[in-house]
Motif scaffolding. Structure first.
Motif, PDB file in Angstrom:
ATOM      1  N   ALA A   1      37.876  41.087  38.563  1.00 15.29           N
ATOM      2  CA  ALA A   1      36.473  41.033  38.956  1.00 15.29           C
ATOM      3  C   ALA A   1      36.390  40.393  40.345  1.00 15.29           C
ATOM      4  O   ALA A   1      37.389  39.886  40.859  1.00 15.29           O
ATOM      5  N   PRO A   2      35.207  40.406  40.949  1.00 13.38           N
ATOM      6  CA  PRO A   2      35.058  39.746  42.251  1.00 13.38           C
ATOM      7  C   PRO A   2      35.562  38.297  42.213  1.00 13.38           C
ATOM      8  O   PRO A   2      35.434  37.607  41.201  1.00 13.38           O
ATOM      9  N   GLN A   3      36.159  37.878  43.327  1.00 13.65           N
ATOM     10  CA  GLN A   3      36.777  36.553  43.361  1.00 13.65           C
ATOM     11  C   GLN A   3      36.130  35.605  44.361  1.00 13.65           C
ATOM     12  O   GLN A   3      36.618  34.493  44.553  1.00 13.65           O
ATOM     13  N   ASP A   4      35.072  36.001  44.982  1.00 15.24           N
ATOM     14  CA  ASP A   4      34.427  35.143  45.968  1.00 15.24           C
ATOM     15  C   ASP A   4      33.073  34.680  45.435  1.00 15.24           C
ATOM     16  O   ASP A   4      32.035  34.906  46.049  1.00 15.24           O
ATOM     17  N   ASN A   5      33.105  34.035  44.266  1.00  7.28           N
ATOM     18  CA  ASN A   5      31.857  33.600  43.654  1.00  7.28           C
ATOM     19  C   ASN A   5      32.080  32.359  42.798  1.00  7.28           C
ATOM     20  O   ASN A   5      33.216  31.949  42.553  1.00  7.28           O
ATOM     21  N   TYR A   6      30.990  31.791  42.368  1.00 10.42           N
ATOM     22  CA  TYR A   6      31.018  30.563  41.578  1.00 10.42           C
ATOM     23  C   TYR A   6      31.914  30.679  40.353  1.00 10.42           C
ATOM     24  O   TYR A   6      32.758  29.806  40.095  1.00 10.42           O
ATOM     25  N   LEU A   7      31.747  31.715  39.552  1.00  5.52           N
ATOM     26  CA  LEU A   7      32.502  31.832  38.304  1.00  5.52           C
ATOM     27  C   LEU A   7      34.002  31.888  38.543  1.00  5.52           C
ATOM     28  O   LEU A   7      34.782  31.267  37.816  1.00  5.52           O
ATOM     29  N   TYR A   8      34.406  32.612  39.565  1.00  8.63           N
ATOM     30  CA  TYR A   8      35.836  32.687  39.856  1.00  8.63           C
ATOM     31  C   TYR A   8      36.379  31.327  40.284  1.00  8.63           C
ATOM     32  O   TYR A   8      37.394  30.857  39.773  1.00  8.63           O
ATOM     33  N   TYR A   9      35.711  30.689  41.253  1.00 11.91           N
ATOM     34  CA  TYR A   9      36.221  29.417  41.754  1.00 11.91           C
ATOM     35  C   TYR A   9      36.250  28.344  40.665  1.00 11.91           C
ATOM     36  O   TYR A   9      37.191  27.564  40.571  1.00 11.91           O
ATOM     37  N   ARG A  10      35.217  28.309  39.824  1.00  6.85           N
ATOM     38  CA  ARG A  10      35.184  27.315  38.744  1.00  6.85           C
ATOM     39  C   ARG A  10      36.304  27.577  37.747  1.00  6.85           C
ATOM     40  O   ARG A  10      37.009  26.660  37.326  1.00  6.85           O
ATOM     41  N   THR A  11      36.468  28.829  37.364  1.00 15.75           N
ATOM     42  CA  THR A  11      37.515  29.180  36.399  1.00 15.75           C
ATOM     43  C   THR A  11      38.895  28.918  36.983  1.00 15.75           C
ATOM     44  O   THR A  11      39.774  28.374  36.306  1.00 15.75           O
ATOM     45  N   ASN A  12      39.082  29.290  38.230  1.00 17.54           N
ATOM     46  CA  ASN A  12      40.349  29.028  38.907  1.00 17.54           C
ATOM     47  C   ASN A  12      40.654  27.528  38.911  1.00 17.54           C
ATOM     48  O   ASN A  12      41.786  27.112  38.637  1.00 17.54           O
ATOM     49  N   ALA A  13      39.650  26.725  39.234  1.00 14.35           N
ATOM     50  CA  ALA A  13      39.838  25.272  39.269  1.00 14.35           C
ATOM     51  C   ALA A  13      40.274  24.745  37.910  1.00 14.35           C
ATOM     52  O   ALA A  13      41.184  23.912  37.818  1.00 14.35           O
ATOM     53  N   ARG A  14      39.653  25.220  36.856  1.00  7.71           N
ATOM     54  CA  ARG A  14      40.007  24.749  35.510  1.00  7.71           C
ATOM     55  C   ARG A  14      41.414  25.199  35.112  1.00  7.71           C
ATOM     56  O   ARG A  14      42.158  24.443  34.488  1.00  7.71           O
ATOM     57  N   ILE A  15      41.796  26.420  35.484  1.00  8.45           N
ATOM     58  CA  ILE A  15      43.165  26.886  35.211  1.00  8.45           C
ATOM     59  C   ILE A  15      44.153  26.022  35.985  1.00  8.45           C
ATOM     60  O   ILE A  15      45.163  25.554  35.429  1.00  8.45           O
ATOM     61  N   LEU A  16      43.874  25.790  37.248  1.00  8.77           N
ATOM     62  CA  LEU A  16      44.766  24.955  38.062  1.00  8.77           C
ATOM     63  C   LEU A  16      44.873  23.545  37.481  1.00  8.77           C
ATOM     64  O   LEU A  16      45.959  22.970  37.410  1.00  8.77           O
ATOM     65  N   GLN A  17      43.762  23.021  37.050  1.00 11.39           N
ATOM     66  CA  GLN A  17      43.720  21.657  36.550  1.00 11.39           C
ATOM     67  C   GLN A  17      44.388  21.511  35.182  1.00 11.39           C
ATOM     68  O   GLN A  17      45.225  20.631  34.992  1.00 11.39           O
ATOM     69  N   LEU A  18      44.032  22.369  34.254  1.00  7.49           N
ATOM     70  CA  LEU A  18      44.486  22.209  32.875  1.00  7.49           C
ATOM     71  C   LEU A  18      45.815  22.880  32.564  1.00  7.49           C
ATOM     72  O   LEU A  18      46.607  22.357  31.783  1.00  7.49           O
ATOM     73  N   VAL A  19      46.024  24.043  33.135  1.00 14.41           N
ATOM     74  CA  VAL A  19      47.208  24.826  32.793  1.00 14.41           C
ATOM     75  C   VAL A  19      48.362  24.513  33.742  1.00 14.41           C
ATOM     76  O   VAL A  19      49.479  24.238  33.311  1.00 14.41           O
TER      77      VAL A  19
END
Length: 167
Positions: A42-60
């Protein structure tokens, strides 16, 4: 969510992807969340992508430095300014990186934003909607938008209020 995941367009829908990944992270299914994130189409230049990416980076991936970069991209994008949980998670990364002062300041801002989402604040705004022809009502909106960091909206409410005050 399981039924939606079977749809052919599921991996192109950022709302579905963000919701499903968040759900998997909450359940502690980190590997499964990461695998689904890797399929993000899906598009990657938006709030949902950046938030999800941050959580993956942080938790996983336990990559707080890059998680911070992604949180910093998500927070200014709507609805980031009013999603206090982003600030809470950002504070966790700052703390793990040894930035105690930054973590405390970010936690304080998270609490401030969280309190702005309380029903009594929104009831006041809702009541003010019925009297938009008074400067006092418009001031409620101006103050609210200033406090959530939405200066453009605050300026618009201020301009409207000033027009009523100084016709």
């Amino acid at each position: 969510l399981d039924q939606v995941e079977q749809r052919s367009d599921a991996l192109t829908n950022e709302f579905f992807l963000a919701t499903r990944i968040s759900y998997l992270l909450e359940l502690g299914k980190l590997k499964e969340a990461d695998e689904l994130f890797q399929q993000w189409n899906a598009p990657q230049d938006n709030y949902l992508y950046y938030r999800t990416n941050a959580r993956i980076l942080q938790l996983v991936r336990r990559d707080d430095k890059n998680a911070l970069e992604s949180f910093n991209k998500a927070i200014p994008l709507w609805p980031g300014p009013v999603d206090w949980s982003n600030l809470h998670f950002k504070a966790q990364s700052l703390a793990r990186l040894g930035d105690r002062a930054g973590a405390e300041a970010t936690r304080a801002r998270a609490k401030e934003v969280e309190l702005l989402m309380e029903m009594d604040v929104h009831r006041t705004l809702q009541a003010a909607l019925s009297t938009l022809n008074t400067p006092e009502s418009l001031k409620h909106f101006e103050d609210f938008y200033t406090r959530i960091g939405r200066e453009e909206e605050a300026r618009a409410w201020r301009s409207r209020r000033e027009a009523l005050t100084n016709p």
